[in-house]
Design an enzyme around this catalytic site. Structure first.
Site, PDB file in Angstrom:
ATOM      1  N   CYS A  12       0.190   2.078  -2.445  1.00  0.00           N
ATOM      2  CA  CYS A  12      -0.763   2.124  -3.742  1.00  0.00           C
ATOM      3  C   CYS A  12      -0.474   1.159  -4.489  1.00  0.00           C
ATOM      4  O   CYS A  12       0.672   0.869  -4.817  1.00  0.00           O
ATOM      5  CB  CYS A  12      -0.218   3.538  -4.329  1.00  0.00           C
ATOM      6  SG  CYS A  12      -1.107   3.814  -6.008  1.00  0.00           S
ATOM      7  N   SER A  13      -1.362   0.219  -4.933  1.00  0.00           N
ATOM      8  CA  SER A  13      -1.331  -0.590  -5.617  1.00  0.00           C
ATOM      9  C   SER A  13      -0.739  -0.621  -6.920  1.00  0.00           C
ATOM     10  O   SER A  13       0.126  -1.272  -7.259  1.00  0.00           O
ATOM     11  CB  SER A  13      -2.820  -1.452  -5.968  1.00  0.00           C
ATOM     12  OG  SER A  13      -3.454  -0.676  -6.701  1.00  0.00           O
TER      13      SER A  13
END
Length: 116
Positions: A12-13
């Site tokens: 997840c960024s």
């Protein structure tokens, strides 16, 4: 050991950005990849208490697992919601950073600066 813990998903960024922001501010948190190692009922209950939110407010409602696990059922008790969140950790919002006395959801990542 760090005073801070992060429920982290390396794919997840926002989770990666939050971890980087913590590290830039001198915090090396304990990293819990919650998809591999879901929190216990006691741990998740404590995080919800620190965040001062209901279980529904920590759920990713667009995940398929949200409906598949029945979490969209408004009649579920908080305890049952927490149990299902642990069984389906993909529905837990990420990242969450917390200590024994405070917590923040890293959306946006800058939210965690409030607890440093």
């Amino acid at each position: 050991m760090s005073e801070y813990t992060i429920y982290h998903n390396p794919r997840c960024s926002k989770s990666r950005q939050t971890l980087e922001l913590l590290q830039k501010n001198g915090v090396e948190p304990k990293i819990v990849e919650y998809l591999k190692n879901p929190p216990s009922e006691k741990e998740l209950t404590q995080v919800l208490k620190l965040l001062a939110i209901k279980p529904q407010d920590l759920m990713r409602k667009k995940e398929a697992e949200y409906k598949e696990s029945g979490l969209n059922d408004d009649t579920l008790s908080a305890k049952e919601q927490i149990k299902r969140m642990i069984e389906n950790p993909k529905v837990i919002e990420r990242p969450v950073v917390f200590t024994k006395t405070k917590a923040a959801i890293g959306r946006p990542p800058e939210n965690v600066l409030d607890i440093l």
